[in-house]
Enzyme design. Structure first.
Site, PDB file in Angstrom:
ATOM      1  N   ASP A 182     -18.428  31.785  12.124  1.00  0.00           N
ATOM      2  CA  ASP A 182     -18.000  31.605  10.860  1.00  0.00           C
ATOM      3  C   ASP A 182     -19.273  31.056  10.007  1.00  0.00           C
ATOM      4  OD1 ASP A 182     -16.751  31.485   8.220  1.00  0.00           O
ATOM      5  OD2 ASP A 182     -15.129  30.146   8.970  1.00  0.00           O
TER       6      ASP A 182
HETATM    7  C1  NOJ Z   1     -15.661  30.839   5.779  1.00  0.00           C
HETATM    8  C2  NOJ Z   1     -14.051  31.162   6.091  1.00  0.00           C
HETATM    9  O1  NOJ Z   1     -13.831  30.037   7.154  1.00  0.00           O
HETATM   10  C3  NOJ Z   1     -13.900  32.432   6.657  1.00  0.00           C
HETATM   11  O2  NOJ Z   1     -12.689  32.981   6.709  1.00  0.00           O
HETATM   12  C4  NOJ Z   1     -14.803  33.570   5.914  1.00  0.00           C
HETATM   13  O3  NOJ Z   1     -14.431  34.897   6.380  1.00  0.00           O
HETATM   14  C5  NOJ Z   1     -16.255  33.336   5.857  1.00  0.00           C
HETATM   15  N1  NOJ Z   1     -16.402  31.979   5.176  1.00  0.00           N
HETATM   16  C6  NOJ Z   1     -16.916  34.467   5.050  1.00  0.00           C
HETATM   17  O4  NOJ Z   1     -16.580  34.558   3.486  1.00  0.00           O
END
Ligand code: NOJ
Length: 696
Positions: A244
């Site tokens: 993430d």
């Molecule tokens: C953080 C989020 O937790 C995740 O779900 C998302 O895909 C990513 N950012 C990218 O935007």
């Protein structure tokens, strides 16, 4: 490949979100072959520009474009929690397919979806992004969404690569506070949190995203057990894992990595192949190799996994996006039509005293009250892709579209979603007094749920309840329409208001879909995918709890309960009304006794006993009465949407197979244990017609 080129494939950076363009530095890196992927770069033209740079690199490895397409790219569908309320995986498959088609036309080949986290705590804002609290429902929606995004071949120009996230247990954040620690037994992981991920992998999802949370003392992003032992070795997953956003860097804050290089080493050795946004793999990879803290084989394997998926995406054959498709694909009329139909299916009628709803279309004077009633922004919900506020239809617009000029509509805001200022309540009350009927729209703004949007209080925000009470006090008929991304504690409304329609955040066509249901063109059929508590003090509250050694008994002190509130929820999982009535009767089992490897069918007659056509979601639950580990008091194991004309009766048949009867035992092995089972067919997780059988 040089080491720099290999490490480049492991790197993902964030483009310029507002414009969708790649950043100058990224063009440079791509040309040098040191950046393999970006997120948020989108739009056929932007994508092709960066792709040209990639194909000008020494090895000409195509670039991989990712984006959060969570419930639509440009045509926005209901938020995933709302869509799950349809209990219609086919609807989710269709919306994911349309989202895929729009995304790919805009050059996006990879979506960070589906989010398949089980969420049992409505304080957690991201409950809005998944299918709710139940594992069985979560599995069905995980499969459907992966199928919708990927089809059978995600190299096709109308499909995208899916990403099951957040691996794993992110939804169990302590206290419902986003990013917080999770501590869950392995057995609960296997029985509750893993299955939707396993289902997504089995359905072909070729990427997973590592979650932000600390899991049982080892943050997921550094957790070799989940990334490698479970995912690769046990499940034979051969795709790749992306971290993430800055999750590798966050290993420092977790206090598990002493410095950047340590963080890189932990994550890569755990099995996280691609690093999103932080750059520790790239900055420290070479030194880590020299120091033998990382092997060349580990790097090669990560690169191999990523390139394999790029091949499967067809990027080597067809790296560019056809720029002529985007304009005619985005927001195509048939996409809007599907969005409207799916939105209407997602609504849950929570209360409808004396047939308050549906409303007649020849009403003379109608008041519409609430800031959310005319907010284009809020109906799009959180994570609304490349959705445009201007495309959205508000409730006010939808009702106007439905009624034309024959009805006088009085709109009064009353207050906005925060509702700190009550100075306009009077105008709202006057509008209600002057009208024959009031549609009162209350709930949360879109920004009150989603990422980093946890709440410690699930009441209607601000002074909204006072607004409801003021309208109620007029004595005129009204219905409450809820917009929200999570269960709310709405006890007063549930007790006093005549009708309540839950509409979540319904997307681009929200207003039209709500009008379809309010005026009876569509009969509501949604069911709650998550329990509505009476009080935050009950959280976690979910229907498939364990029995405890001292289950609640009225008037017995030493049983499991609260002194001040009942154990029961305000509205149970699986609950939802219709404008007609349904009756279940005549449950019959194909056999009262089966072998652990056998299966049985459970049939029930369902009749529409009212005077309108409608659809009921017939649900099947079981309880394994005695197990080697404790089993839930009820578990959903089947559901079917049954459309019935007024008066019509049909038989619904469910099949219970070993995969529904078994569970993961204390050794985390899947077993079907001999013993007695109860079975219910019902209209919600509460009550139903009961029978029993034995596995022997
Ligand atoms: C953080 C989020 O937790 C995740 O779900 C998302 O895909 C990513 N950012 C990218 O935007």
């Amino acid at each position: 490949m040089t080491l720099a080129e290999k490490l480049g494939q492991l790197q993902q950076l964030d483009g310029d979100f507002p414009t969708g363009a790649g950043r100058p530095e990224q063009f440079e890196m791509v040309r040098k072959g040191t950046l393999g992927s970006t997120l948020n770069v989108r739009g056929a033209k932007n994508v092709n520009e960066l792709q040209r740079a990639a194909l000008a690199s020494r090895l000409k490895i195509p670039h991989l474009f990712a984006f959060d397409v969570i419930h639509g790219y440009r045509t926005i569908f209901p938020v995933p929690l709302g869509e799950a309320a349809s209990f219609d995986p086919k609807a989710a498959e269709l919306s994911a397919y349309i989202a895929a088609k729009e995304s790919r036309s805009a050059g996006v080949a990879w979506t960070f979806a589906p989010m398949v986290d089980i969420a049992r705590d409505p304080r957690w804002g991201r409950i809005v992004e998944g299918a709710g609290e139940d594992t069985f429902l979560g599995v069905e929606f995980a499969k459907a969404r992966v199928r919708g995004f990927q089809g059978t071949d995600y190299s096709q120009p109308d499909r995208v690569l899916a990403c099951a996230k957040h691996w794993v247990a992110y939804g169990a954040a302590q206290g419902g506070r986003d990013y917080n620690t999770t501590d869950i037994s392995e057995n609960t992981l296997y029985n509750v949190y893993f299955p939707p991920f396993k289902a997504a992998a089995d359905a072909g999802a070729d990427t997973f995203m590592s979650s932000f949370n600390d899991l049982n003392g080892v943050p997921a992003t550094a957790n070799r057990w989940v990334m490698t032992d479970v995912l690769r070795k046990e499940w034979k997953f051969d795709g790749f894992v992306v971290s993430d956003y800055t999750a590798v860097m966050e290993l420092l804050n977790h206090g598990i990595a002493k410095d950047e290089s340590d963080a890189a080493q932990l994550a890569l050795n755990a099995g996280v192949d691609m690093e999103m946004v932080s750059r520790f793999y790239n900055t420290h990879g070479e030194q880590l190799l020299k120091d033998r803290k990382l092997t060349a084989a580990t790097i090669d394997e990560a690169v191999r996994r990523i390139l394999r998926v790029k091949y499967r995406l067809g990027l080597f054959d067809k790296p560019y996006t056809d720029e002529s498709l985007e304009a005619k694909t985005l927001l195509a009329p048939e996409h809007r039509k599907a969005a409207r139909e799916i939105a209407a299916k997602s609504f849950v009628l929570l209360k409808n005293d004396r047939q308050t709803l549906p409303l007649r279309k020849n009403i003379d004077e109608l008041a519409i009250i609430g800031g959310l009633a005319d907010s284009k922004e809020d109906v799009l919900g959180s994570w609304n892709g490349d959705g445009k506020v201007a495309d959205a239809v508000t409730l006010l617009e939808g009702v106007r579209n439905k009624l034309g000029n024959n009805t006088k509509i009085r709109y009064a805001k009353g207050c906005d979603a925060k509702c700190e200022d009550t100075s306009e309540f009077n105008k709202a009350v006057d509008a209600a007094k002057d009208s024959d009927f009031t549609i009162l729209v209350v709930g949360e703004s879109a920004a009150m749920s989603g990422e980093a949007a946890s709440r410690s209080n699930l009441d209607l925000p601000g002074r909204q309840l006072d607004l409801v009470k003021a309208i109620h006090a007029t004595g005129k008929p009204y219905a409450v329409v809820l917009m929200n991304g999570r269960p709310l504690t709405i006890n007063w409304v549930a007790e006093n208001s005549p009708a309540i329609l839950e509409t979540w955040f319904a997307g681009t066509e929200a207003g039209n879909a709500i009008a379809d249901v309010l005026f009876g063109d569509v009969n509501p059929s949604g069911k709650l995918p998550v329990t509505f508590p009476r009080s935050i003090g009950q959280i976690p509250i979910f229907y498939n709890m364990m029995n405890t050694g001292r289950p609640f008994k009225e008037a017995e002190k030493y049983t499991s309960k609260y002194l001040d509130i009942p154990n029961t929820p305000l509205y149970p999982f699986g609950y939802g009304l219709s404008y007609t009535n349904f009756q279940l009767s005549n449950v019959r089992l194909s056999s009262k006794q089966i072998a652990p490897t056998g299966s049985l069918t459970v049939s029930v007659d369902v009749q529409n006993t009212g005077s309108r056509d409608g659809t009921e979601v017939v649900q099947l639950y079981i309880r394994d009465l005695v197990g080697s580990v404790t089993r839930p008091v009820k578990e959903l194991k089947g559901f079917e949407r049954v459309a019935l004309r007024a008066g019509e009766k049909r038989t619904v048949t469910f099949t219970l197979k070993p995969e529904q009867l078994g569970f993961y035992n204390a050794a985390n092995k899947f077993v079907v244990e001999p013993g007695d089972f109860k079975v219910w067919v019902s209209q919600s997780s509460d009550g139903g017609l009961e029978d029993n059988f034995t596995v022997r």
